[in-house]
Design a protein around this motif. Sequence first.
Motif, PDB file in Angstrom:
ATOM      1  N   THR A 304      54.195  47.905 -24.118  1.00  0.00           N
ATOM      2  CA  THR A 304      54.612  47.800 -25.270  1.00  0.00           C
ATOM      3  C   THR A 304      55.501  48.998 -25.871  1.00  0.00           C
ATOM      4  O   THR A 304      55.890  49.844 -25.277  1.00  0.00           O
ATOM      5  N   ASP A 314      57.830  42.763 -30.932  1.00  0.00           N
ATOM      6  CA  ASP A 314      57.280  41.368 -30.656  1.00  0.00           C
ATOM      7  C   ASP A 314      58.386  40.343 -30.808  1.00  0.00           C
ATOM      8  O   ASP A 314      59.231  40.552 -31.551  1.00  0.00           O
ATOM      9  N   ALA A 318      56.364  34.234 -29.575  1.00  0.00           N
ATOM     10  CA  ALA A 318      56.513  34.115 -28.277  1.00  0.00           C
ATOM     11  C   ALA A 318      57.325  33.049 -27.559  1.00  0.00           C
ATOM     12  O   ALA A 318      57.115  32.657 -26.526  1.00  0.00           O
ATOM     13  N   CYS A 331      49.633  44.706 -32.902  1.00  0.00           N
ATOM     14  CA  CYS A 331      49.396  44.620 -31.483  1.00  0.00           C
ATOM     15  C   CYS A 331      48.507  43.905 -30.717  1.00  0.00           C
ATOM     16  O   CYS A 331      47.283  43.870 -31.362  1.00  0.00           O
ATOM     17  N   ASN A 332      48.787  42.812 -29.811  1.00  0.00           N
ATOM     18  CA  ASN A 332      47.558  41.937 -29.578  1.00  0.00           C
ATOM     19  C   ASN A 332      47.737  41.777 -27.854  1.00  0.00           C
ATOM     20  O   ASN A 332      46.578  41.049 -27.600  1.00  0.00           O
ATOM     21  N   GLY A 333      48.436  42.469 -27.254  1.00  0.00           N
ATOM     22  CA  GLY A 333      48.425  42.602 -25.811  1.00  0.00           C
ATOM     23  C   GLY A 333      49.037  41.144 -25.114  1.00  0.00           C
ATOM     24  O   GLY A 333      48.941  40.935 -23.936  1.00  0.00           O
ATOM     25  N   ASN A 334      49.608  40.359 -25.858  1.00  0.00           N
ATOM     26  CA  ASN A 334      50.090  39.284 -25.312  1.00  0.00           C
ATOM     27  C   ASN A 334      51.748  39.536 -24.820  1.00  0.00           C
ATOM     28  O   ASN A 334      52.251  40.365 -24.801  1.00  0.00           O
ATOM     29  N   THR A 335      52.097  38.590 -23.912  1.00  0.00           N
ATOM     30  CA  THR A 335      53.439  38.635 -23.235  1.00  0.00           C
ATOM     31  C   THR A 335      54.622  39.050 -24.152  1.00  0.00           C
ATOM     32  O   THR A 335      55.561  39.424 -23.700  1.00  0.00           O
ATOM     33  N   GLN A 337      54.829  40.791 -26.389  1.00  0.00           N
ATOM     34  CA  GLN A 337      54.887  42.360 -26.719  1.00  0.00           C
ATOM     35  C   GLN A 337      55.064  43.067 -25.619  1.00  0.00           C
ATOM     36  O   GLN A 337      54.787  44.333 -25.372  1.00  0.00           O
ATOM     37  N   GLN A 338      55.199  42.551 -24.374  1.00  0.00           N
ATOM     38  CA  GLN A 338      55.523  43.325 -23.108  1.00  0.00           C
ATOM     39  C   GLN A 338      56.913  43.502 -22.645  1.00  0.00           C
ATOM     40  O   GLN A 338      57.652  42.410 -22.391  1.00  0.00           O
TER      41      GLN A 338
END
Length: 427
Positions: A304, A314, A318, A331-335, A337-338
């Motif tokens: 992140t 973000d 997506a 922040c939610n851990g999804n792609t 935000q990677q």
Amino acid sequence: MRRTRHRTTRTALTAVAALTLVLSASLVTSAAAAPKASDGRAAPASGTAAAQDAAALAALTWSDEFNGAAGSAPNGANWNFETGAGGWGNNELQNYTNSRNNSALDGNGNLVITARQEGSGYTSARLTTKGKVQPQYGRLEARIKIPRGQGIWPAFWMLGGQFPGTPWPNSGEIDIMENIGREPNRVHGTLHGPGYSGANPITGSYQHPQNWSFADDFHTFAIDWSPNSITWLVDGNAYQTFTPANTGSNPWVFNQPFFFILNVAVGGNWPGYPDGTTQFPQQMVVDYVRVYDSTGGGGSRTGTVRASNGICLDVAGAATANGTPIQLANCNGNTAQQWTVGTDGTVRALGKCLDVSGGGTAAGTAVQLWDCNGTGAQQWASTSGTLALRNPQSGRCLQPVGRVQTDGTRTEIANCDGSTVQRWTLP
């Protein structure tokens, strides 16, 4: 300006007040994509191959390759001009100007600083990265063809980033390369600080291995700088290392950000003055200035990117379409935000790049997702002092629109100001 043996103390007359930025070891700027021509250097002295290998492996975190049209000015996002005469504390003769007659790109990937005789006087140029590029540690180097002649004094050097608020010599000075014209086959590397400055610095010199003039060709002048240690190199050959042991009871003031200076002085207490053998104009040709990661390796990292309040950078919705806005989101851990921070200067998510819309450089230009294309709009450099994420092409920093750090706020580039809303924690 710089000082070394047989010189009197000198105080630089001007410095541009600005933020203190420290280059991190994480990102590389747009101009750093490819090395330039070979130096034609001699084989390194024993014990230097490891240092060269370490630099080759290290990530390039910033550079100016001086690419641009012939006759154009050096990049204002990186360089300031210091101007004026008055001797600069060393009884020098030149008047520094911001004229293209004294500093300009040559159209072949070089910056040319030209010292000229103008009637009974002399003009030249002095460029600094004060408040714009202020590294702390790493391999710092420039590939330079120096000028020649009695009374000519080229230098590639640094001052502590707190100067002039912290006066010289307490601010510290690192002279990476100095040459005086009467010593064509020798360059000097020097430290100045409290208790070891002016005519009594900590200094050494490097003799050309074939005893040739350094003005005959390009050479690479560098330091390897780490906490409590600085090593000087010429063409990859390490010739001296200084540590706090060399300052005795005096403070070591070199564990802080420093800014670069490039200049050509004419005359002065140390080099002496031009005589009938000195020809003008004289030019210092700079192929590049580069800063490498001090830790080596420098591989990509994924995770992140967080604002100073902990919220995440973000990709809106997506989505993967070109032009998708980049925003702040919880922040939610999804792609979406990677983010992968690459050694090529890109910051990537969902297989695409963090991009300044339309390659714009104006404050307020939106930041978006776009196909990776290698342009300056997709280059980002992190600064560990302010934690800003800076786009070198524009010289501006990533921030949320309206400076609001809330879920759904879009992002833009803005004037870098060191504020908390421009702080980003990278993976």
